[in-house]
Write a protein that holds these residues in place. Structure first.
Motif, PDB file in Angstrom:
ATOM      1  N   GLY A  10     -30.872  61.946 -10.437  1.00 19.69           N
ATOM      2  CA  GLY A  10     -30.930  60.774  -9.564  1.00 19.69           C
ATOM      3  C   GLY A  10     -30.452  61.066  -8.149  1.00 19.69           C
ATOM      4  O   GLY A  10     -30.227  62.213  -7.768  1.00 19.69           O
ATOM      5  N   GLN A  11     -30.271  59.990  -7.390  1.00 27.28           N
ATOM      6  CA  GLN A  11     -29.887  60.164  -5.981  1.00 27.28           C
ATOM      7  C   GLN A  11     -28.503  60.755  -5.816  1.00 27.28           C
ATOM      8  O   GLN A  11     -28.224  61.392  -4.806  1.00 27.28           O
ATOM      9  CB  GLN A  11     -30.005  58.855  -5.198  1.00 27.28           C
ATOM     10  CG  GLN A  11     -29.068  57.739  -5.649  1.00 27.28           C
ATOM     11  CD  GLN A  11     -29.790  56.775  -6.563  1.00 27.28           C
ATOM     12  OE1 GLN A  11     -30.734  57.146  -7.275  1.00 27.28           O
ATOM     13  NE2 GLN A  11     -29.362  55.520  -6.567  1.00 27.28           N
ATOM     14  N   LEU A  12     -27.626  60.563  -6.802  1.00 31.74           N
ATOM     15  CA  LEU A  12     -26.293  61.150  -6.670  1.00 31.74           C
ATOM     16  C   LEU A  12     -26.392  62.673  -6.708  1.00 31.74           C
ATOM     17  O   LEU A  12     -25.712  63.375  -5.969  1.00 31.74           O
ATOM     18  CB  LEU A  12     -25.363  60.629  -7.753  1.00 31.74           C
ATOM     19  CG  LEU A  12     -25.167  59.102  -7.753  1.00 31.74           C
ATOM     20  CD1 LEU A  12     -24.277  58.682  -8.914  1.00 31.74           C
ATOM     21  CD2 LEU A  12     -24.598  58.604  -6.433  1.00 31.74           C
ATOM     22  N   ALA A  13     -27.267  63.185  -7.563  1.00 32.51           N
ATOM     23  CA  ALA A  13     -27.491  64.632  -7.609  1.00 32.51           C
ATOM     24  C   ALA A  13     -28.168  65.107  -6.323  1.00 32.51           C
ATOM     25  O   ALA A  13     -27.842  66.171  -5.791  1.00 32.51           O
ATOM     26  CB  ALA A  13     -28.336  64.997  -8.820  1.00 32.51           C
ATOM     27  N   ARG A  14     -29.101  64.306  -5.826  1.00 31.99           N
ATOM     28  CA  ARG A  14     -29.780  64.661  -4.570  1.00 31.99           C
ATOM     29  C   ARG A  14     -28.753  64.829  -3.439  1.00 31.99           C
ATOM     30  O   ARG A  14     -28.778  65.817  -2.697  1.00 31.99           O
ATOM     31  CB  ARG A  14     -30.769  63.536  -4.226  1.00 31.99           C
ATOM     32  CG  ARG A  14     -31.570  63.745  -2.942  1.00 31.99           C
ATOM     33  CD  ARG A  14     -32.452  62.503  -2.704  1.00 31.99           C
ATOM     34  NE  ARG A  14     -33.191  62.548  -1.472  1.00 31.99           N
ATOM     35  CZ  ARG A  14     -34.497  62.867  -1.370  1.00 31.99           C
ATOM     36  NH1 ARG A  14     -35.179  63.187  -2.443  1.00 31.99           N
ATOM     37  NH2 ARG A  14     -35.113  62.868  -0.209  1.00 31.99           N
ATOM     38  N   SER A  73     -35.450  61.937  -8.135  1.00 27.55           N
ATOM     39  CA  SER A  73     -34.965  61.996  -6.752  1.00 27.55           C
ATOM     40  C   SER A  73     -34.424  63.377  -6.367  1.00 27.55           C
ATOM     41  O   SER A  73     -34.812  63.950  -5.347  1.00 27.55           O
ATOM     42  CB  SER A  73     -33.878  60.926  -6.572  1.00 27.55           C
ATOM     43  OG  SER A  73     -33.319  60.986  -5.296  1.00 27.55           O
ATOM     44  N   ALA A  74     -33.544  63.925  -7.184  1.00 28.61           N
ATOM     45  CA  ALA A  74     -32.949  65.221  -6.843  1.00 28.61           C
ATOM     46  C   ALA A  74     -33.899  66.373  -7.107  1.00 28.61           C
ATOM     47  O   ALA A  74     -33.890  67.379  -6.387  1.00 28.61           O
ATOM     48  CB  ALA A  74     -31.654  65.438  -7.631  1.00 28.61           C
ATOM     49  N   ALA A  75     -34.738  66.230  -8.128  1.00 35.07           N
ATOM     50  CA  ALA A  75     -35.642  67.336  -8.491  1.00 35.07           C
ATOM     51  C   ALA A  75     -36.614  67.647  -7.361  1.00 35.07           C
ATOM     52  O   ALA A  75     -37.115  68.771  -7.243  1.00 35.07           O
ATOM     53  CB  ALA A  75     -36.400  66.992  -9.776  1.00 35.07           C
ATOM     54  N   ASP A  82     -24.493  63.527 -12.772  1.00 33.57           N
ATOM     55  CA  ASP A  82     -25.052  62.475 -11.927  1.00 33.57           C
ATOM     56  C   ASP A  82     -24.874  61.111 -12.594  1.00 33.57           C
ATOM     57  O   ASP A  82     -24.967  60.086 -11.945  1.00 33.57           O
ATOM     58  CB  ASP A  82     -26.550  62.815 -11.728  1.00 33.57           C
ATOM     59  CG  ASP A  82     -27.397  61.703 -11.200  1.00 33.57           C
ATOM     60  OD1 ASP A  82     -27.482  61.570  -9.966  1.00 33.57           O
ATOM     61  OD2 ASP A  82     -28.001  60.972 -12.014  1.00 33.57           O
ATOM     62  N   HIS A  83     -24.652  61.097 -13.895  1.00 38.54           N
ATOM     63  CA  HIS A  83     -24.468  59.848 -14.650  1.00 38.54           C
ATOM     64  C   HIS A  83     -23.514  60.121 -15.806  1.00 38.54           C
ATOM     65  O   HIS A  83     -23.118  61.264 -16.035  1.00 38.54           O
ATOM     66  CB  HIS A  83     -25.817  59.313 -15.152  1.00 38.54           C
ATOM     67  CG  HIS A  83     -26.565  60.273 -16.035  1.00 38.54           C
ATOM     68  ND1 HIS A  83     -26.109  60.643 -17.275  1.00 38.54           N
ATOM     69  CD2 HIS A  83     -27.721  60.964 -15.834  1.00 38.54           C
ATOM     70  CE1 HIS A  83     -26.956  61.501 -17.823  1.00 38.54           C
ATOM     71  NE2 HIS A  83     -27.946  61.726 -16.956  1.00 38.54           N
ATOM     72  N   PRO A 112     -19.659  60.692  -8.192  1.00 34.56           N
ATOM     73  CA  PRO A 112     -19.847  60.035  -6.908  1.00 34.56           C
ATOM     74  C   PRO A 112     -20.404  58.634  -7.148  1.00 34.56           C
ATOM     75  O   PRO A 112     -21.122  58.402  -8.127  1.00 34.56           O
ATOM     76  CB  PRO A 112     -20.860  60.941  -6.196  1.00 34.56           C
ATOM     77  CG  PRO A 112     -20.660  62.286  -6.822  1.00 34.56           C
ATOM     78  CD  PRO A 112     -20.337  62.004  -8.261  1.00 34.56           C
ATOM     79  N   HIS A 113     -20.079  57.722  -6.265  1.00 31.99           N
ATOM     80  CA  HIS A 113     -20.343  56.307  -6.548  1.00 31.99           C
ATOM     81  C   HIS A 113     -20.863  55.593  -5.306  1.00 31.99           C
ATOM     82  O   HIS A 113     -20.512  55.934  -4.185  1.00 31.99           O
ATOM     83  CB  HIS A 113     -19.026  55.663  -7.014  1.00 31.99           C
ATOM     84  CG  HIS A 113     -19.165  54.276  -7.533  1.00 31.99           C
ATOM     85  ND1 HIS A 113     -18.797  53.178  -6.791  1.00 31.99           N
ATOM     86  CD2 HIS A 113     -19.634  53.796  -8.716  1.00 31.99           C
ATOM     87  CE1 HIS A 113     -19.028  52.079  -7.506  1.00 31.99           C
ATOM     88  NE2 HIS A 113     -19.532  52.431  -8.680  1.00 31.99           N
ATOM     89  N   ASN A 114     -21.672  54.589  -5.537  1.00 31.40           N
ATOM     90  CA  ASN A 114     -22.270  53.805  -4.458  1.00 31.40           C
ATOM     91  C   ASN A 114     -21.221  53.319  -3.443  1.00 31.40           C
ATOM     92  O   ASN A 114     -21.475  53.278  -2.239  1.00 31.40           O
ATOM     93  CB  ASN A 114     -23.001  52.615  -5.095  1.00 31.40           C
ATOM     94  CG  ASN A 114     -24.116  52.045  -4.241  1.00 31.40           C
ATOM     95  OD1 ASN A 114     -24.955  51.303  -4.722  1.00 31.40           O
ATOM     96  ND2 ASN A 114     -24.153  52.330  -2.940  1.00 31.40           N
TER      97      ASN A 114
END
Lengths: 379, 379
Positions: free
Chosen positions: B12-16, B39-41, B71-72, B269-271
């Motif tokens: 997801g975006q956290l990994a990105r 997203s990250a891939a 990421d989750h 990491p968090h929003n």
């Protein structure tokens, strides 16, 4: 309109940092790299391994891209013209890039524009060099191959007639330039987009050691606002007149009598702009991407009173990880940028940025970290 | 020691954004992602496509990594214990992650630690819910499945006995909590490394719309330094007591009588920490990477008086590129972060950060950009 694909030719650290800047922009980034081990190829998802000197390779690569831009200035102009004829957006385009590839053409064009340059002439042999020297202040003079030089390579500091033969051996045209008596080197960095919007970063001071950039201070200390303004205006005018799209670095000499002379041009993100990654509202890499996509440009203003960039060169230790850990522990505000490159003595393998209100402190922190990573400082 | 390989589970975006933060750190980053379109891939060079619920897939992935992070929070704990038994560094580890995966266990452990929590109880049926309500202020009460919820999913606002049956249908244990009378939501974000170093970011205010984070203001306006300090201390203590490694977000309620209660924990990491990408010396992503590698942590202090993050949600227009161009033109200081995700109504597809000295202006710029990108503001 959908989010576009930017293709970058060249897999060095400039491409690596452009990819980093492109991630938040949501663009797709493709890379044409010499090898999978190249700095940028290590971190980019879509990498084509191939030779940028081969037109078919370039054509295949470009076919999946909305725009092509560059990590370096070595792609043959005729290939770029062929890509343009295919309908590919090439930014900066060959009509601009020729002045970054050919120092003779650059000097001729800048002189036409009235841009202040060192006295210069294309020379054919040692006798030409002697004549050039005698018309001015005599030796020393600077000789440069018109193509292919960087970081001091392809440049000779010639003290006498006896030294003047070497540069001619490569069979490349040679440019003679007066040895400028300068107090320091500056760089005026600007970014320009196809629709003509342009932004100017603060003028920086660039300190060289052995012909390689060592430290950049943003903004240049004790630079008069008049001289800073004229350097920015000059860089904007060069970008406009040469039709540059993307980042343009104008390397300058500041003379003892308070003038500026153009030293070199680079039409890509540049070492003198690395401070912007942590020191400006919009980095040179983000603005380069925005420019080549003809997106509105971001604010180039500084975020700190002083930002200092110091290059990390390879030293005798092949692995910097322990030193890197030490530097993080010593300075929690240090911004380290490693390029993933194998360490070789003298090779640029990363840089550090520091910022703050006290220039002495900011300089010391950057120099210490760069020296510690290189291994020249051990405490 | 050589530059290590960080493996992140989840694309997801956290990994990105973690990959983006890892590039300057010079680390190697590997991703285990469900699909190549994640997203990250899209932006990571080394991607393994596979199912994180399959132990063999995890083992293969982890074998090339120096540390595994996430990421989750959905990887089964027994798989993480198996990886640890194989000698893999799993950070945060399963003993910590169980409290992020199981809201019942989290409430029990926090209560043991004396951390202030809403009144709560595991409930088995509607009669339990009624009893729980009657022991307090009556309905409404909040019901939550102990596992699998996020962004308002798995959470029910139950106004009466008639509403109380739904949460039990999934067959997952259900936690009842009092409906807290709060004046606003806060988040205290900290990062902790295995050797026990920890840093605390400024406490932020998080504004939710329809159960989804809309805006984050850093630091939380008009928060007393006492309450901010106790929120930071609480988050640091929770990180220590639960053995969290990496980023920990402690979502909090601020009550009308000036107390704080723990709402949720997130061990990644968090929003509520996205503002740090442009607003702090070291971003939550960079510090998460540094923590899981047991590197010294970076300075968490803010770089601006105020930083505001606004989430960009999908609206009715599938392509945001024109709106994105408009936002860049309107506000050259705007920091846009797009995730490369297909636009679906209500889906988080990016965020924007703004910063400056005038909170009203900073808030207006962020809200305008997020609304314009979503399509709810058209001028």
């Amino acid at each position: 309109m959908t989010f576009p694909v930017v293709g970058m030719v060249g897999g060095g650290q400039l491409a690596r940092m452009t990819h980093e800047a492109g991630i938040p922009l949501g663009i797709k980034f493709k890379l044409l790299s010499d090898t999978p081990a190249d700095s940028a190829a290590q971190v980019v998802s879509e990498v084509v391994i191939g030779d940028y000197r081969d037109l078919d390779t370039l054509r295949d690569f470009a076919s999946g891209c909305d725009v092509i831009t560059f990590d370096h200035e070595h792609v043959p102009l005729e290939h770029l013209r062929a890509l343009e004829a295919d309908g590919i957006a090439v930014r900066p385009g060959p009509d601009a890039l020729r002045y970054a590839q050919d120092k003779g053409a650059m000097r001729e064009r800048l002189t036409e524009l009235g841009a202040p340059c060192p006295r210069h002439r294309i020379v054919r042999d040692v006798a030409d060099v002697v004549a050039f020297a005698e018309e001015g202040e005599g030796f020393p003079v600077i000789l440069k191959t018109v193509r292919g030089g960087y970081d001091g390579k392809g440049v000779w500091f010639v003290r006498s007639e006896a030294d003047a033969a070497d540069p001619f051996r490569a069979g490349v045209p040679v440019l003679a330039e007066e040895k400028v008596d300068f107090v320091r080197e500056l760089a005026a960095n600007v970014v320009r987009s196809p629709h003509g919007q342009a932004v100017a970063y603060p003028v920086v001071e660039s300190r060289q050691v052995d012909g390689v950039c060592d430290t950049v201070i943003a903004p240049a200390p004790e630079l008069s606002s008049e001289l800073a303004g004229s350097a920015q205006e000059l860089a904007l005018r060069i970008a406009h007149e040469l039709g540059v799209v993307g980042h343009l670095a104008v390397e300058l000499f500041e003379t003892p009598d308070g003038r500026i002379l153009v030293n070199e041009l680079a039409m890509r993100p540049h070492n003198s702009g690395h401070w912007t990654m942590d020191g400006a509202v919009t980095s040179q890499f983000a603005n380069h991407v925005r420019a080549v996509l003809d997106l509105p440009l971001g604010d180039p203003r500084p975020r700190a009173t002083w930002t200092v960039m110091a290059n990390v060169l390879g030293g005798d230790y092949p692995d910097m990880y322990s030193a890197y850990l030490h530097c993080m522990a010593r300075d929690p505000q240090l911004k380290i940028h490693m390029y993933g490159k194998d360490v070789k003595p003298g090779r640029k393998v990363g840089h550090v940025n520091t910022y703050g209100d006290d220039l002495g402190d900011v300089l010391e922190r950057a120099s210490h970290a760069a020296g510690y990573l290189r291994g020249t400082i051990t405490e």
